[in-house]
Each structure stands twice: as structure tokens, then as C-alpha cells.
Write a protein that holds these residues in place. Structure first.
Motif, PDB file in Angstrom:
ATOM      1  N   SER A 294       1.104  -1.353  -0.096  1.00 48.82           N
ATOM      2  CA  SER A 294       0.067   0.181   0.288  1.00 48.82           C
ATOM      3  C   SER A 294       0.654   1.232   0.020  1.00 48.82           C
ATOM      4  CB  SER A 294      -1.438  -0.116   1.294  1.00 48.82           C
ATOM      5  OG  SER A 294      -2.019  -1.472   1.162  1.00 48.82           O
ATOM      6  N   TYR A 295       1.714   1.312   0.279  1.00 45.97           N
ATOM      7  CA  TYR A 295       2.886   2.440   0.982  1.00 45.97           C
ATOM      8  C   TYR A 295       3.454   2.899  -0.602  1.00 45.97           C
ATOM      9  CZ  TYR A 295       6.358   5.704   1.778  1.00 45.97           C
ATOM     10  OH  TYR A 295       7.413   6.807   2.037  1.00 45.97           O
ATOM     11  N   VAL A 296       3.087   1.916  -1.415  1.00 44.76           N
ATOM     12  CA  VAL A 296       4.073   1.916  -2.805  1.00 44.76           C
ATOM     13  C   VAL A 296       2.781   2.152  -4.009  1.00 44.76           C
ATOM     14  CG1 VAL A 296       5.426   1.016  -5.105  1.00 44.76           C
ATOM     15  CG2 VAL A 296       6.247   0.974  -2.082  1.00 44.76           C
ATOM     16  N   PHE A 297       1.488   0.925  -3.795  1.00 42.12           N
ATOM     17  CA  PHE A 297       0.452   1.345  -4.916  1.00 42.12           C
ATOM     18  C   PHE A 297      -0.558   2.945  -3.634  1.00 42.12           C
ATOM     19  CE2 PHE A 297       2.756  -2.280  -5.616  1.00 42.12           C
ATOM     20  CZ  PHE A 297       2.231  -1.903  -6.977  1.00 42.12           C
ATOM     21  N   ASN A 298      -0.172   4.148  -4.244  1.00 40.24           N
ATOM     22  CA  ASN A 298      -1.239   5.347  -3.363  1.00 40.24           C
ATOM     23  C   ASN A 298      -2.188   5.702  -3.906  1.00 40.24           C
ATOM     24  OD1 ASN A 298      -1.212   6.234  -1.069  1.00 40.24           O
ATOM     25  ND2 ASN A 298       0.699   8.226  -1.655  1.00 40.24           N
ATOM     26  N   ASN A 299      -3.379   5.707  -3.622  1.00 36.56           N
ATOM     27  CA  ASN A 299      -3.981   6.627  -4.062  1.00 36.56           C
ATOM     28  C   ASN A 299      -4.441   5.565  -5.953  1.00 36.56           C
ATOM     29  OD1 ASN A 299      -5.193   8.198  -2.282  1.00 36.56           O
ATOM     30  ND2 ASN A 299      -3.344   9.523  -2.765  1.00 36.56           N
ATOM     31  N   GLY A 300      -4.016   4.509  -5.964  1.00 36.00           N
ATOM     32  CA  GLY A 300      -4.368   3.490  -6.857  1.00 36.00           C
ATOM     33  C   GLY A 300      -3.459   4.165  -7.786  1.00 36.00           C
ATOM     34  N   GLN A 301      -2.273   4.332  -7.938  1.00 36.39           N
ATOM     35  CA  GLN A 301      -1.544   4.859  -8.861  1.00 36.39           C
ATOM     36  C   GLN A 301      -0.122   3.851  -7.913  1.00 36.39           C
ATOM     37  OE1 GLN A 301      -1.641   8.575 -10.089  1.00 36.39           O
ATOM     38  NE2 GLN A 301      -2.212   7.905 -11.712  1.00 36.39           N
ATOM     39  N   MET A 302       0.730   4.054  -8.653  1.00 40.37           N
ATOM     40  CA  MET A 302       2.744   3.866  -7.705  1.00 40.37           C
ATOM     41  C   MET A 302       3.349   5.050  -8.165  1.00 40.37           C
ATOM     42  SD  MET A 302       5.759   0.800  -9.950  1.00 40.37           S
ATOM     43  CE  MET A 302       5.980   2.147 -10.865  1.00 40.37           C
ATOM     44  N   ASP A 303       4.041   4.686  -7.154  1.00 37.68           N
ATOM     45  CA  ASP A 303       4.650   5.928  -6.692  1.00 37.68           C
ATOM     46  C   ASP A 303       5.769   5.494  -6.753  1.00 37.68           C
ATOM     47  OD1 ASP A 303       6.142   8.145  -5.485  1.00 37.68           O
ATOM     48  OD2 ASP A 303       4.330   8.055  -4.004  1.00 37.68           O
TER      49      ASP A 303
END
Length: 326
Positions: free
Chosen positions: A173-182
Motif C-alpha cells: 500500500s505504501y508504494v501503490f498509493n491512491n490507486g497508482q504506483m508511486d
């Protein structure tokens, strides 16, 4: 520990300076950029050249499939929960489906796995409460270097868990933030703990006929879909992948062979599948569907977690697979 924490805070502060220019990516970005810019996509990320070469090398080697044990912790107790029924604590918890709750501690399970020579197991904190964190750390202390840990991992705490004995930290979840990959968050994690100690949890659910990565206790769909290009790209930032087939996880409905086959065909780094294992034959089906390249986790089906599948039989199967490794 104080030193590690200060380093993490410094990294987080540095990362925040770039927040305005932070890059977020979706599957449409991967494919759209490739279509419109051809090889410029690869040139922008030079390590992808090496990834393509290593992919063909890895996929030419057959490996023995390994059993990866698990310790799922919820409010300090070892439990087996249907993951898709988890909700944030502020929500009504009446929908939570618990298959099993153990009277043994997380550390006791860690010792069992240590005695049986099982490495690379997953300690998952199914909540951010202090009891679960303490139980996870006790398990890491019982089997230092033998377990990976996940659940609420971020740039501020990742190194702490490594220092407590985790071989890897597991992040989603930390990397896939708000539905997109950060991508900046992912790079921050790599800078803090190193690629060799990072596992990306790419657990997914079917959406419109494709496997979409899900986050936030598997409740939110991202717009990143598992396929060859995404797996090869993310392999540049992780040592392993962990993938739960969320549609079958914890339900003892049988495995998702289509998902296993996708992972076996396209993952250029070690990958572990979890979800739906019910009988011993399911292990062989994963071995075949994944072409001998996909490791397996078994949870609710095991007799140590209230199921009917003998743990000792799975360990014996694992031992036989080890003789096939090259």
C-alpha cells in the motif's frame, strides 16, 4: 535503533522535498509510453536492459518449488482470516471472517519453521496495533534472518524491522498509493533497505478479465495490472514478489491456476503465490502451472491452523522439491 530511526526520518524528509515532482505510474503509462516512444522507455530506465537479459536467463532454468510458511497476526494473535473481509478499524468489524485463532504465539510458530529448516516465510501484521507489532518482532527475534515481515511497512519503519531480524520487508500500500504506483516512494525504500531486502506484494483481484493489484487490506483496486512489462519493470526494485490470489485466498476454493501461470511465465525474480490451496495435489498443480518457478504459501488449509492438510506432509513435499533445485 535510534540511529536507524533518525536515518529513516532524514530519508523521509528528503523524499518530501520532491513531493511536487513525484512520479506516479499506472499500467496505461507503461503501455502508452512504450507505444508512443518505443525504445525511449527502456533508455529512460537503463536497468531494464539488464532485466530483459536476466529474464531470458532465469526462464531457461527449472527450479524446485519451495513451501513458504506464514504467520498472520491480528491484534497480537496468530489467526487465519479471509483477507478480503478485513476493514479499517474505524469501520464496522462485523464482516470480518476468521477461519482460525491459535493459542500459540507468533514466536512459537517461528521456532517451528526454524526447526524444520523453512526459510523465507511471511510474518504479516493484519493491523497497525501495538500488540501485532510486538508479536511480529518476537517472531523475528525467534528466527532471525529466516522470516520476512509485512503490514504497514513504510520508509520510516522499514529499516527498524530489518534490524529486528527480518530478512526482507514486504510492501504494497505504501508504494501503490491512491490507486497508482508511486515510483519515488519505491525508490526511497530501495535507498533505505536496499533492493535485496525488499519484497513487493502484488496481490491482485480480477477486474474486467485482468489482474489488478489491490491495496489497503485488499479493498482498493489500483490501476496497475499484472503483466510481463509491469513485472519486469518492478523487478528492478525488488528481490522477490509476493502475490495473493485475493479472489480465492482464505476460502479453500482451490488455486487460481491462471494467475500462477502468469507469474511463472513472466516474473524475472523469485515469486511466491498464496491463495486457495486445499489439498496436496494443489501444490503439484502450482508446480505445473508455474512451470516450477513459483513458490507457494499455505495458510488456512494446514492442520496447524485448523485445516485438514497435514503440515508435516507439506514439509515433506518441500524437502523433496529441494532436491530438484539447481
Amino acid at each position: 535503533m535510534a540511529t536507524g530511526s533518525s536515518n529513516l526520518n532524514a530519508s523521509a524528509s528528503s523524499s518530501s522535498k520532491f513531493l511536487a515532482s513525484r512520479k506516479v505510474f499506472s499500467s496505461s503509462f507503461f503501455h502508452g509510453f512504450q507505444r508512443n516512444h518505443g525504445n525511449r522507455f527502456i533508455a529512460s530506465f537503463p536497468s531494464l536492459h539488464a532485466s530483459s537479459k536476466s529474464t531470458s536467463s532465469r526462464l531457461s532454468i527449472k527450479c524446485g518449488v519451495r513451501f513458504r510458511p506464514c504467520i498472520d497476526i491480528h491484534k497480537g494473535k496468530v489467526k487465519q482470516i479471509v483477507g478480503s473481509t478485513l476493514r479499517d478499524s474505524k469501520e464496522d468489524g462485523s464482516a470480518l471472517v476468521t477461519n482460525f485463532e491459535s493459542d500459540k504465539s507468533a514466536a512459537e510458530f517461528a521456532n517451528l519453521y526454524k526447526e524444520d529448516g523453512l526459510v523465507g516465510g511471511h510474518v504479516i501484521m493484519l493491523g497497525a496495533d501495538d500488540l501485532s507489532k510486538a508479536a511480529a518482532v518476537e517472531a523475528l527475534h525467534a528466527y532471525p534472518g529466516g522470516l520476512q515481515v509485512g503490514g504497514g511497512i513504510n520508509v520510516n519503519n522499514a529499516l527498524n524491522y530489518i534490524e529486528e531480524g527480518a530478512s526482507h520487508v514486504i510492501v504494497t500500500s505504501y508504494v501503490f498509493n491512491n490507486g497508482q504506483m508511486d515510483l519515488e516512494r519505491l525508490k526511497d525504500l530501495v535507498r533505505v533497505v536496499g533492493k535485496q531486502k525488499l519484497v513487493l506484494d502484488l496481490s491482485c483481484r480480477k477486474k474486467d478479465g485482468r489482474y489488478a493489484i489491490v491495496t489497503d487490506r485488499w479493498q482498493k483496486f489500483s490501476d496497475v495490472y499484472l503483466d510481463k512489462e509491469v513485472l519486469e519493470f518492478l523487478a528492478n526494485y525488488a528481490d522477490e514478489f509476493l502475490v495473493h490470489g485475493v479472489d480465492v485466498e482464505g476460502k479453500r476454493l482451490g488455486i487460481d491456476e491462471e494467475l500462477v501461470a502468469l507469474l511463472g511465465r513472466h516474473s524475472p525474480i523469485p515469486v511466491t503465490y498464496a491463495g486457495g490451496v486445499t489439498v496436496m495435489n494443489d501444490l503439484e498443480r502450482i508446480k505445473v502451472a508455474g512451470d516450477g518457478r513459483v513458490d507457494v504459501t499455505v495458510g488456512s488449509a494446514l492442520d496447524i491452523f485448523g485445516g485438514n492438510l497435514p503440515y508435516k506432509d507439506v514439509v515433506s513435499w518441500h524437502t523433496r522439491q529441494e532436491t530438484l533445485m539447481v
